[in-house]
Design an enzyme around this catalytic site. Sequence first.
Site, PDB file in Angstrom:
ATOM      1  N   CYS A 107       0.649  -1.447   0.021  1.00  0.00           N
ATOM      2  CA  CYS A 107      -0.005  -0.057  -0.021  1.00  0.00           C
ATOM      3  C   CYS A 107       0.913   1.387   0.153  1.00  0.00           C
ATOM      4  O   CYS A 107       1.588   1.344   0.824  1.00  0.00           O
ATOM      5  CB  CYS A 107      -1.027  -0.049   0.930  1.00  0.00           C
ATOM      6  SG  CYS A 107      -1.946   1.542   1.154  1.00  0.00           S
ATOM      7  N   GLY A 212       0.000  -6.778 -12.997  1.00  0.00           N
ATOM      8  CA  GLY A 212       0.178  -5.344 -13.560  1.00  0.00           C
ATOM      9  C   GLY A 212      -0.194  -5.393 -14.736  1.00  0.00           C
ATOM     10  O   GLY A 212       0.514  -6.247 -15.714  1.00  0.00           O
TER      11      GLY A 212
HETATM   12  C1  LIG Z   1      -9.597   0.873  -6.722  1.00  0.00           C
HETATM   13  C2  LIG Z   1      -8.336  -0.097  -6.608  1.00  0.00           C
HETATM   14  C3  LIG Z   1      -8.367  -0.645  -5.165  1.00  0.00           C
HETATM   15  C4  LIG Z   1      -7.148  -1.321  -4.962  1.00  0.00           C
HETATM   16  N1  LIG Z   1      -7.026  -1.524  -3.365  1.00  0.00           N
HETATM   17  C5  LIG Z   1      -5.944  -2.612  -3.225  1.00  0.00           C
HETATM   18  C6  LIG Z   1      -6.047  -3.300  -2.008  1.00  0.00           C
HETATM   19  O1  LIG Z   1      -6.808  -2.919  -1.115  1.00  0.00           O
HETATM   20  N2  LIG Z   1      -5.038  -4.179  -1.596  1.00  0.00           N
HETATM   21  C7  LIG Z   1      -4.103  -4.326  -2.695  1.00  0.00           C
HETATM   22  O2  LIG Z   1      -3.081  -5.285  -2.221  1.00  0.00           O
HETATM   23  N3  LIG Z   1      -4.050  -3.796  -3.904  1.00  0.00           N
HETATM   24  C8  LIG Z   1      -4.905  -2.947  -4.216  1.00  0.00           C
HETATM   25  N4  LIG Z   1      -5.050  -2.199  -5.480  1.00  0.00           N
HETATM   26  C9  LIG Z   1      -4.029  -2.727  -6.580  1.00  0.00           C
HETATM   27  C10 LIG Z   1      -4.528  -4.035  -7.156  1.00  0.00           C
HETATM   28  O3  LIG Z   1      -4.834  -4.914  -6.347  1.00  0.00           O
HETATM   29  C11 LIG Z   1      -3.169  -4.127  -8.350  1.00  0.00           C
HETATM   30  O4  LIG Z   1      -2.108  -4.915  -7.439  1.00  0.00           O
HETATM   31  C12 LIG Z   1      -3.093  -3.089  -9.120  1.00  0.00           C
HETATM   32  O5  LIG Z   1      -4.452  -2.430  -9.605  1.00  0.00           O
HETATM   33  C13 LIG Z   1      -2.055  -3.630 -10.427  1.00  0.00           C
HETATM   34  O6  LIG Z   1      -2.613  -4.378 -11.199  1.00  0.00           O
HETATM   35  P1  LIG Z   1      -3.688  -4.077 -12.670  1.00  0.00           P
HETATM   36  O7  LIG Z   1      -2.670  -3.123 -13.425  1.00  0.00           O
HETATM   37  O8  LIG Z   1      -3.881  -5.167 -12.900  1.00  0.00           O
HETATM   38  O9  LIG Z   1      -4.852  -2.989 -12.235  1.00  0.00           O
HETATM   39  C14 LIG Z   1      -6.085  -1.813  -5.709  1.00  0.00           C
HETATM   40  C15 LIG Z   1      -6.102  -1.101  -7.056  1.00  0.00           C
HETATM   41  C16 LIG Z   1      -7.515  -0.240  -7.352  1.00  0.00           C
HETATM   42  C17 LIG Z   1      -7.519  -0.067  -8.964  1.00  0.00           C
END
Ligand SMILES: Cc1cc2nc3c(=O)[nH]c(=O)nc-3n(C[C@H](O)[C@H](O)[C@H](O)COP(=O)(O)O)c2cc1C
Length: 378
Positions: A107, A212
């Site tokens: 985070c 990602g």
């Molecule tokens: C709205 C939102 C909330 C998220 N909340 C969390 C969370 O609570 N815990 C966490 O580990 N990652 C959180 N993430 C990150 C995602 O789990 C992920 O690692 C990140 O979006 C990268 O992956 P992506 O490129 O497929 O989106 C959040 C992402 C978004 C967009």
Amino acid sequence: MALAPLQLGKHSVWPPVVLAPMAGVTNAPFRSLCRKFGPDLIYVNEMLMATGLVNGSRKTDTMLKFGPDETFRSLQLYGSDPEMLSRAIHKLGTAEAVDHIDLNFGCPAAKVTRRGGGAAVPLKRNLLRALVSAAVEAGNNYGIPVTCKFRMGISDDLLTYIETGIICEQSGAVAIALHARTAQQHYAPSAHWEAIAELKRAVKSIPVLGNGDIWEAADAVKMVEQTNCDGVVIGRGCLGRPWLFRDLIDAFSGRPISPSPLLGEVLPIMIEHATALCDHFDGDRGIRDFRKHTGWYLTGYPVGGEVRRKFSEVSSLDQLRMLADSLDPSIAIVPGGERIARGHTNGPIKVVLPEGYVADRDDMSIPDDADVLQLSGG
Ligand SMILES: Cc1cc2nc3c(=O)[nH]c(=O)nc-3n(C[C@H](O)[C@H](O)[C@H](O)COP(=O)(O)O)c2cc1C
């Protein structure tokens, strides 16, 4: 492609596809919708604060809801105090409330990193080890496997992911997931898939999952091919596109991918999602919560700004249905519309650490972030 099933304790999943925990998104209604498209994958609940769970609250109870048909219940926990994390898992285990726990060490929110929590924890290797060990030990009492999710580090000159992966492995985590960005990058620019490949080469005894920028099913196949990772974690790509999980199963099974739905197929899914959110939350919170999803569902569909605005202000299910009825169902997504970024898109950010935090990486001080009640990101 010979991808092994992902084994989390006694539970085995193929293809190894995981819905990323996303605060404010991956609640029971959203997971239920995703499961319709990909019944047997892993769908992680929203992150809960270990302290909030130990102390208990109505909000925590709502967030802990799982659907009756959710046979494998995954939850992400945030905690920077090994004792608190352990107590939270004992509480969950005693109540038989979950089947899997994921720990968040990624985070980037300033309110926790400035106290040494969140993405700052991996800088303190002994603290990280203590946290994962405490969680694994507590989980073992109830047969709850523990996984860890983290970023590459704080910034390009403070990279910790290889060390973090090895510590998680040595401390008993059953799998790890790398969001291949630094905390400083936040959500932009692109994820560094080469870091996933490097982590996979370094961590040999447990699965390494890549996360990602998987916007379409073909990206997931490409990530596995390019990095040799053992599975994929899907974040923003499924926002407004829960059918991505069906596409992922098809892609990993070597089947052709269905074309993106026409607007007339998207609208009933929106209504179903909104209806489930209205059942899930008290009062008008469900429909208000749905507003942010409308923009994601309509991304790439040329409906015009005025229509988008009306959807984003929707205040009842009836109004949503009326708006849906007013649209031309034959509208198709624009070419490349699936890849338009949604959810968080900003970055880089300034990551704040406590004064002198990196000077002693073996220090065991516990970050003072127990009063933080809500967080989003990882
Ligand atoms: C709205 C939102 C909330 C998220 N909340 C969390 C969370 O609570 N815990 C966490 O580990 N990652 C959180 N993430 C990150 C995602 O789990 C992920 O690692 C990140 O979006 C990268 O992956 P992506 O490129 O497929 O989106 C959040 C992402 C978004 C967009």
